[in-house]
Write a protein that holds these residues in place. Sequence first.
Motif, PDB file in Angstrom:
ATOM      1  N   HIS A 207      -1.325   4.812   4.600  1.00 52.18           N
ATOM      2  CA  HIS A 207      -2.311   3.917   4.007  1.00 52.18           C
ATOM      3  C   HIS A 207      -2.298   2.577   4.730  1.00 52.18           C
ATOM      4  CE1 HIS A 207      -4.319   2.381   0.076  1.00 52.18           C
ATOM      5  NE2 HIS A 207      -4.671   1.645   1.105  1.00 52.18           N
ATOM      6  N   ASN A 209      -5.536  -0.444   6.099  1.00 51.76           N
ATOM      7  CA  ASN A 209      -6.954  -0.673   6.387  1.00 51.76           C
ATOM      8  C   ASN A 209      -7.167  -1.292   7.763  1.00 51.76           C
ATOM      9  OD1 ASN A 209      -6.051  -3.261   5.935  1.00 51.76           O
ATOM     10  ND2 ASN A 209      -7.638  -3.812   4.462  1.00 51.76           N
ATOM     11  N   CYS A 251      -5.683   7.229   5.039  1.00 55.25           N
ATOM     12  CA  CYS A 251      -6.521   6.537   4.065  1.00 55.25           C
ATOM     13  C   CYS A 251      -7.435   5.544   4.765  1.00 55.25           C
ATOM     14  CB  CYS A 251      -5.613   5.809   3.067  1.00 55.25           C
ATOM     15  SG  CYS A 251      -6.407   5.438   1.512  1.00 55.25           S
ATOM     16  N   ARG A 252      -8.532   5.210   4.101  1.00 59.41           N
ATOM     17  CA  ARG A 252      -9.519   4.247   4.601  1.00 59.41           C
ATOM     18  C   ARG A 252     -10.090   4.685   5.954  1.00 59.41           C
ATOM     19  NH1 ARG A 252      -9.592  -0.440   1.507  1.00 59.41           N
ATOM     20  NH2 ARG A 252      -7.786  -0.719   0.153  1.00 59.41           N
ATOM     21  N   CYS A 260     -14.644   5.594  11.531  1.00 62.22           N
ATOM     22  CA  CYS A 260     -13.191   5.746  11.603  1.00 62.22           C
ATOM     23  C   CYS A 260     -12.678   5.368  12.990  1.00 62.22           C
ATOM     24  CB  CYS A 260     -12.819   7.178  11.260  1.00 62.22           C
ATOM     25  SG  CYS A 260     -11.045   7.500  11.203  1.00 62.22           S
ATOM     26  N   ARG A 263     -12.112   1.844  13.747  1.00 60.39           N
ATOM     27  CA  ARG A 263     -10.906   1.233  13.157  1.00 60.39           C
ATOM     28  C   ARG A 263      -9.645   1.565  13.939  1.00 60.39           C
ATOM     29  NH1 ARG A 263     -12.268   1.917   6.742  1.00 60.39           N
ATOM     30  NH2 ARG A 263     -14.519   1.780   6.983  1.00 60.39           N
ATOM     31  N   CYS A 281     -11.870   9.060   2.800  1.00 54.10           N
ATOM     32  CA  CYS A 281     -12.954   8.282   3.400  1.00 54.10           C
ATOM     33  C   CYS A 281     -13.391   7.193   2.434  1.00 54.10           C
ATOM     34  CB  CYS A 281     -14.130   9.185   3.722  1.00 54.10           C
ATOM     35  SG  CYS A 281     -13.693  10.593   4.761  1.00 54.10           S
ATOM     36  N   GLN A 282     -13.239   5.970   2.845  1.00 54.10           N
ATOM     37  CA  GLN A 282     -13.644   4.863   2.009  1.00 54.10           C
ATOM     38  C   GLN A 282     -13.945   3.672   2.895  1.00 54.10           C
ATOM     39  OE1 GLN A 282      -9.768   4.906   0.027  1.00 54.10           O
ATOM     40  NE2 GLN A 282      -9.641   2.720   0.377  1.00 54.10           N
ATOM     41  N   ASP A 284     -13.865  -0.095   4.414  1.00 47.25           N
ATOM     42  CA  ASP A 284     -12.792  -1.055   4.614  1.00 47.25           C
ATOM     43  C   ASP A 284     -13.175  -2.435   4.104  1.00 47.25           C
ATOM     44  OD1 ASP A 284     -10.426  -2.183   5.544  1.00 47.25           O
ATOM     45  OD2 ASP A 284     -11.283  -2.644   7.489  1.00 47.25           O
ATOM     46  N   GLY A 314     -12.745   2.577  -2.699  1.00 49.51           N
ATOM     47  CA  GLY A 314     -11.940   1.574  -2.021  1.00 49.51           C
ATOM     48  C   GLY A 314     -11.466   0.462  -2.905  1.00 49.51           C
ATOM     49  N   GLU A 315     -12.144   0.198  -3.976  1.00 51.82           N
ATOM     50  CA  GLU A 315     -11.755  -0.868  -4.890  1.00 51.82           C
ATOM     51  C   GLU A 315     -12.056  -0.426  -6.310  1.00 51.82           C
ATOM     52  OE1 GLU A 315     -10.224  -3.631  -4.356  1.00 51.82           O
ATOM     53  OE2 GLU A 315     -10.313  -3.742  -2.172  1.00 51.82           O
TER      54      GLU A 315
END
Length: 494
Positions: A207, A209, A251-252, A260, A263, A281-282, A284, A314-315
């Motif tokens: 995990h 971001n 994650c993320r 992706c 990142r 998948c979320q 950032d 994500g939140e």
Amino acid sequence: MRLPLVMAVLVCTGAAVAEPKILILDEDNDHYFKGPTEWMDEAHLNAYVDLLADGGKVTHIFFCPTGGRASFDSKTWEPIWNGLDEQPKDEIFFLFRRWSENAKALCEKGIDPYRVWIRRCREKGISPWLSPRMNDAHDGAAWGSRKPYRNTTFWRTRKDLRCYPDYEKGSWRHHQFDYSKREVRENALAMIRELFERYDFDGLNLHANRWFPDETARANIPVMTAFVREVRRIADAWEKRRGHKIGLSVCRAGFTPDDCRGRGFDAAAMAKEGLLDIIICQPDSEPHFGETLDVGAWRREIGDAKAAIVAGRGERLFQGRNRHDRRELDWMNFTAEMFRGWADQQAAAGADGFYLFNVEYQPRDQFEICRTGLMAGDICNRSRSYPCLTNCLPVRLDMPRQFAFNVGLTTKGVVSALVGFSGTDAPNLAGVALNGVMPLTNAVERLQRENFNEVRQGDERYLALDCPARRFVFPAPAVRTGKNILSFGVSNAA
């Protein structure tokens, strides 16, 4: 007159499109330890898992043992309670102090919470995973009276290893480690090895971001792939020793494979190589409710690989805002109804499951989700909410407006749109329509949303939104599968 929030609240029944199989809860690194001291025993640790297992809907729990420092007596990244000896007690943020004291109390009793939770999950038919925060830099640039209490000594003393070593402001994401540095990767692998040696879990979720500076992220994809290969090699060795499969997830990962890669890691290529079992998948950045997965793009790149594509929330929060003039509403908690609407949208896109992050800070909504579930059969006869959270909110009603939201399941029952206003009154709106269908009724009520805020001791939960509103009820056929448009004319009080 401003329009702070628009949402359509639906009670729906109908056939499902795709049926996801996975519901993952993420238990934060410090959440449980912020609770009462009397919870720090094995009976209460078991009882917490029992609450999450009630209903039989949760398939996985990801327990986070590190959030900067560790929540156990780690020999690799020092435990969080080491900070109690580093500065006066009254200078430590009260929730960090509670986290430290409670985690230390468990250790002194000889109780390892993660061993207890892992065992209890298996007894309840839930797959226990560990989800170490691989690049936590909360309070990286200490703000207010805070000091970087939760950060490891390695992080504090090796500023040269951060993504932006010269950055001095408060955005903690700029203070994260740069994984292109060998020392950073070795430090992370040391913690991963300790977790494998100490705990018998079903899987490991990496995990973070951010892994690299934005401008060098794509160039470092091979570095990240090699890092995950090494983690997979470690997991393979422990599979033989433990006698069961050990999964690996990231994650993320963003909503598309190219997002992706932007990142710094290529999760699609990793899955195709057989390195990953789950891709979470979320976004950032700040959450937008209407975002959905491009599952087709993931499947095209993964090919025959068996990795599950999981939609990640994500939140736990949402916020209406206007990027142009920066007028914003307060952050507000997602409700169980909102999670059901979000799950409907992601299932319609073909998601294999759902990952919920930080929902534990909303215990009533969390336990309702655990009890009732988020699969199509779970949500079709329960209310679900589709907030129109776009970058155009809040708005003035001095011109016609349209707001879009997507629906997956077909609809029967009650359909309504709830419109909130600033000020003290709820003026009538002209030309309200849902996909061109006029409302059956129009009533004044109040729009209220509760928030959970950890900043103020003794005032953690408060009413974040309380404003006049109007509810417009429509015939059920007004809502359709796919894109829906809620429209308004000019308000007579704009």
